[in-house]
Motif scaffolding. Sequence first.
Motif, PDB file in Angstrom:
ATOM      1  N   THR A 100      74.791  52.074  44.324  1.00 37.05           N
ATOM      2  CA  THR A 100      73.659  52.644  43.589  1.00 37.05           C
ATOM      3  C   THR A 100      73.001  51.634  42.653  1.00 37.05           C
ATOM      4  OG1 THR A 100      75.148  53.432  41.830  1.00 37.05           O
ATOM      5  CG2 THR A 100      74.671  54.953  43.658  1.00 37.05           C
ATOM      6  N   SER A 101      73.310  50.352  42.826  1.00 34.36           N
ATOM      7  CA  SER A 101      72.751  49.318  41.962  1.00 34.36           C
ATOM      8  C   SER A 101      71.289  49.048  42.297  1.00 34.36           C
ATOM      9  CB  SER A 101      73.562  48.027  42.110  1.00 34.36           C
ATOM     10  OG  SER A 101      72.886  46.932  41.536  1.00 34.36           O
ATOM     11  N   GLY A 102      70.484  48.885  41.262  1.00 34.85           N
ATOM     12  CA  GLY A 102      69.100  48.526  41.499  1.00 34.85           C
ATOM     13  C   GLY A 102      68.917  47.055  41.766  1.00 34.85           C
ATOM     14  N   HIS A 123      69.313  53.098  45.318  1.00 34.65           N
ATOM     15  CA  HIS A 123      69.167  53.151  43.866  1.00 34.65           C
ATOM     16  C   HIS A 123      68.222  54.264  43.432  1.00 34.65           C
ATOM     17  CE1 HIS A 123      67.196  51.895  40.006  1.00 34.65           C
ATOM     18  NE2 HIS A 123      68.462  51.872  39.680  1.00 34.65           N
ATOM     19  N   PRO A 124      68.739  55.242  42.658  1.00 29.43           N
ATOM     20  CA  PRO A 124      67.868  56.297  42.134  1.00 29.43           C
ATOM     21  C   PRO A 124      67.091  55.792  40.914  1.00 29.43           C
ATOM     22  CG  PRO A 124      70.137  56.674  41.439  1.00 29.43           C
ATOM     23  CD  PRO A 124      70.153  55.438  42.298  1.00 29.43           C
ATOM     24  N   ALA A 125      65.789  55.878  40.964  1.00 33.65           N
ATOM     25  CA  ALA A 125      64.948  55.396  39.862  1.00 33.65           C
ATOM     26  C   ALA A 125      64.832  56.486  38.801  1.00 33.65           C
ATOM     27  CB  ALA A 125      63.569  54.983  40.377  1.00 33.65           C
ATOM     28  N   MET A 126      65.934  56.679  38.091  1.00 35.80           N
ATOM     29  CA  MET A 126      65.992  57.737  37.082  1.00 35.80           C
ATOM     30  C   MET A 126      67.032  57.360  36.034  1.00 35.80           C
ATOM     31  SD  MET A 126      66.701  61.839  37.643  1.00 35.80           S
ATOM     32  CE  MET A 126      68.447  61.942  37.262  1.00 35.80           C
ATOM     33  N   THR A 127      66.806  57.786  34.813  1.00 33.27           N
ATOM     34  CA  THR A 127      67.811  57.638  33.768  1.00 33.27           C
ATOM     35  C   THR A 127      68.732  58.850  33.805  1.00 33.27           C
ATOM     36  OG1 THR A 127      66.343  56.346  32.361  1.00 33.27           O
ATOM     37  CG2 THR A 127      68.179  57.453  31.283  1.00 33.27           C
ATOM     38  N   PHE A 128      70.035  58.615  33.798  1.00 30.72           N
ATOM     39  CA  PHE A 128      71.008  59.698  33.948  1.00 30.72           C
ATOM     40  C   PHE A 128      71.728  59.993  32.635  1.00 30.72           C
ATOM     41  CE2 PHE A 128      70.259  58.418  38.219  1.00 30.72           C
ATOM     42  CZ  PHE A 128      70.611  59.474  39.040  1.00 30.72           C
ATOM     43  N   THR A 129      71.992  61.284  32.418  1.00 28.87           N
ATOM     44  CA  THR A 129      72.792  61.705  31.276  1.00 28.87           C
ATOM     45  C   THR A 129      74.211  62.070  31.704  1.00 28.87           C
ATOM     46  OG1 THR A 129      72.176  64.044  31.510  1.00 28.87           O
ATOM     47  CG2 THR A 129      70.748  62.650  30.149  1.00 28.87           C
ATOM     48  N   GLY A 130      74.405  62.267  33.014  1.00 23.01           N
ATOM     49  CA  GLY A 130      75.724  62.663  33.510  1.00 23.01           C
ATOM     50  C   GLY A 130      76.007  64.138  33.335  1.00 23.01           C
ATOM     51  N   ILE A 167      61.587  57.725  49.444  1.00 27.47           N
ATOM     52  CA  ILE A 167      62.085  56.358  49.637  1.00 27.47           C
ATOM     53  C   ILE A 167      61.008  55.328  49.312  1.00 27.47           C
ATOM     54  CG2 ILE A 167      62.602  54.656  51.432  1.00 27.47           C
ATOM     55  CD1 ILE A 167      64.605  56.386  52.598  1.00 27.47           C
ATOM     56  N   GLU A 168      61.425  54.305  48.580  1.00 21.23           N
ATOM     57  CA  GLU A 168      60.655  53.077  48.457  1.00 21.23           C
ATOM     58  C   GLU A 168      61.502  51.985  49.107  1.00 21.23           C
ATOM     59  OE1 GLU A 168      57.664  52.544  47.412  1.00 21.23           O
ATOM     60  OE2 GLU A 168      57.239  54.516  46.550  1.00 21.23           O
ATOM     61  N   TRP A 169      61.050  51.469  50.247  1.00 21.77           N
ATOM     62  CA  TRP A 169      61.805  50.426  50.931  1.00 21.77           C
ATOM     63  C   TRP A 169      61.625  49.105  50.190  1.00 21.77           C
ATOM     64  CZ3 TRP A 169      65.193  52.168  54.226  1.00 21.77           C
ATOM     65  CH2 TRP A 169      64.936  53.329  54.965  1.00 21.77           C
ATOM     66  N   ILE A 170      62.720  48.517  49.748  1.00 25.01           N
ATOM     67  CA  ILE A 170      62.691  47.276  48.984  1.00 25.01           C
ATOM     68  C   ILE A 170      63.341  46.168  49.802  1.00 25.01           C
ATOM     69  CG2 ILE A 170      63.270  46.157  46.803  1.00 25.01           C
ATOM     70  CD1 ILE A 170      61.492  48.622  46.463  1.00 25.01           C
ATOM     71  N   GLU A 171      62.625  45.075  49.999  1.00 25.68           N
ATOM     72  CA  GLU A 171      63.196  43.952  50.736  1.00 25.68           C
ATOM     73  C   GLU A 171      64.341  43.334  49.938  1.00 25.68           C
ATOM     74  OE1 GLU A 171      60.189  41.173  51.830  1.00 25.68           O
ATOM     75  OE2 GLU A 171      58.855  42.722  52.609  1.00 25.68           O
ATOM     76  N   GLU A 172      65.310  42.799  50.664  1.00 27.35           N
ATOM     77  CA  GLU A 172      66.531  42.266  50.042  1.00 27.35           C
ATOM     78  C   GLU A 172      66.221  41.296  48.900  1.00 27.35           C
ATOM     79  OE1 GLU A 172      70.774  41.380  49.727  1.00 27.35           O
ATOM     80  OE2 GLU A 172      69.675  43.022  50.687  1.00 27.35           O
ATOM     81  N   GLU A 173      65.356  40.333  49.148  1.00 27.20           N
ATOM     82  CA  GLU A 173      65.096  39.298  48.147  1.00 27.20           C
ATOM     83  C   GLU A 173      64.277  39.806  46.961  1.00 27.20           C
ATOM     84  OE1 GLU A 173      61.931  38.930  51.377  1.00 27.20           O
ATOM     85  OE2 GLU A 173      64.100  39.298  51.249  1.00 27.20           O
ATOM     86  N   ARG A 175      64.925  42.782  45.426  1.00 25.31           N
ATOM     87  CA  ARG A 175      65.695  43.746  44.631  1.00 25.31           C
ATOM     88  C   ARG A 175      65.732  43.372  43.149  1.00 25.31           C
ATOM     89  NH1 ARG A 175      67.313  48.677  47.023  1.00 25.31           N
ATOM     90  NH2 ARG A 175      68.908  48.765  45.416  1.00 25.31           N
ATOM     91  N   PRO A 176      66.004  42.100  42.780  1.00 26.61           N
ATOM     92  CA  PRO A 176      66.024  41.775  41.346  1.00 26.61           C
ATOM     93  C   PRO A 176      64.686  42.026  40.654  1.00 26.61           C
ATOM     94  CG  PRO A 176      67.150  40.068  42.604  1.00 26.61           C
ATOM     95  CD  PRO A 176      66.459  40.957  43.600  1.00 26.61           C
ATOM     96  N   LEU A 177      63.576  41.735  41.347  1.00 29.17           N
ATOM     97  CA  LEU A 177      62.256  41.971  40.756  1.00 29.17           C
ATOM     98  C   LEU A 177      61.990  43.464  40.597  1.00 29.17           C
ATOM     99  CD1 LEU A 177      59.565  40.858  39.745  1.00 29.17           C
ATOM    100  CD2 LEU A 177      58.766  40.857  42.135  1.00 29.17           C
ATOM    101  N   TYR A 178      62.355  44.223  41.624  1.00 28.99           N
ATOM    102  CA  TYR A 178      62.236  45.688  41.563  1.00 28.99           C
ATOM    103  C   TYR A 178      62.996  46.238  40.363  1.00 28.99           C
ATOM    104  CZ  TYR A 178      64.230  50.316  42.673  1.00 28.99           C
ATOM    105  OH  TYR A 178      64.705  51.610  42.598  1.00 28.99           O
ATOM    106  N   HIS A 179      64.227  45.770  40.187  1.00 29.13           N
ATOM    107  CA  HIS A 179      65.053  46.289  39.104  1.00 29.13           C
ATOM    108  C   HIS A 179      64.566  45.810  37.748  1.00 29.13           C
ATOM    109  CE1 HIS A 179      69.011  46.921  36.902  1.00 29.13           C
ATOM    110  NE2 HIS A 179      68.697  48.103  37.370  1.00 29.13           N
ATOM    111  N   ALA A 180      64.081  44.561  37.685  1.00 32.02           N
ATOM    112  CA  ALA A 180      63.534  44.037  36.435  1.00 32.02           C
ATOM    113  C   ALA A 180      62.355  44.881  35.973  1.00 32.02           C
ATOM    114  CB  ALA A 180      63.106  42.584  36.606  1.00 32.02           C
ATOM    115  N   ALA A 181      61.515  45.296  36.910  1.00 30.20           N
ATOM    116  CA  ALA A 181      60.360  46.127  36.565  1.00 30.20           C
ATOM    117  C   ALA A 181      60.802  47.465  35.977  1.00 30.20           C
ATOM    118  CB  ALA A 181      59.491  46.345  37.802  1.00 30.20           C
TER     119      ALA A 181
END
Length: 300
Positions: A100-102, A123-130, A167-173, A175-181
């Motif tokens: 589940t890592s972004g 990776h779920p694009a959401m903040t979780f409270t659990g 789904i947002e399909w994210i290319e492998e390379e 992923r860090p930019l997607y998560h940084a955003a």
Amino acid sequence: MHNAVTSRNIGVIGAGRVGAVLGAALERAGHTVVAAVAVSAASKSRAQALLPHARLVPADEVTAAADLVILAVPDDALAALVTGLAETGALRPGQIVAHTSGAHGLAVLAPGAAAGAFPLALHPAMTFTGTEADLDRLAAGISFGVTAPEELRAFAEGLVRDLHGVIEWIEEERRPLYHAALAHGANHLATLVAEAMDRLRDAGVHQPERVLAPLLGAALDNTLRLGDAAITGPVSRGDAGTVRKHLRALDAVAPGSVPPYLALARRTADRVIAAGRLRPQDAAPLLDVLADASSKERIA
């Protein structure tokens, strides 16, 4: 190719805020969480609340019982976990291993893939409270940043559909930019709002959240709809005198707030100038104030 509709026996390694909630959401969709790893007291309590039918067992017993294994652990712990599971023979051919890592894509799952497992970055694009409140947010529909091998794309689509997501399909390379955003937008937004609340308290406001809620709600809504056109305030108008007063007030009460204010003011100026909303000649006095304050910060 995996059938995305078939009910799955799911194992969750890491019953934290994300893992426990996703497991519970998948159970609502007809899957079964058969086992989970929960180490801390908080994780055990969360698992008992959200995954009451799952056995709490060691990781190798989780993988042995599940055909879909969800790895919901901190980013920096993921590589060692996957390597350990692969080296001990805990992962088997045909099993699906999803993390589940972004920030990570499929590369971190390579040891599992070498053992014959199918890798999936989900990776779920959401903040979780659990808590169960997260299940309602998921049901309302969120985006999932997904990276998958071709043979698993249909399965990933079905799994996200079960979670009421998009789904947002994210290319492998990328992923860090997607998560940084996402981190820049969500995590830094939380820091920024907390800073604003603190400074309002310093100014004598007793309920800063009441003051900020309508202002920030409108700002967020407008920005999501209009982009740079939604930027307002003294920087967008080139009001150098007002910004100078802001900097002096912050420096007197909370010097630590000055550098982030400067950085965001400069970035705001760059954006409104680039958008043609503030002419460079009109921005010059403002930019001088920001440059002067930045210079003083560096000297200090």
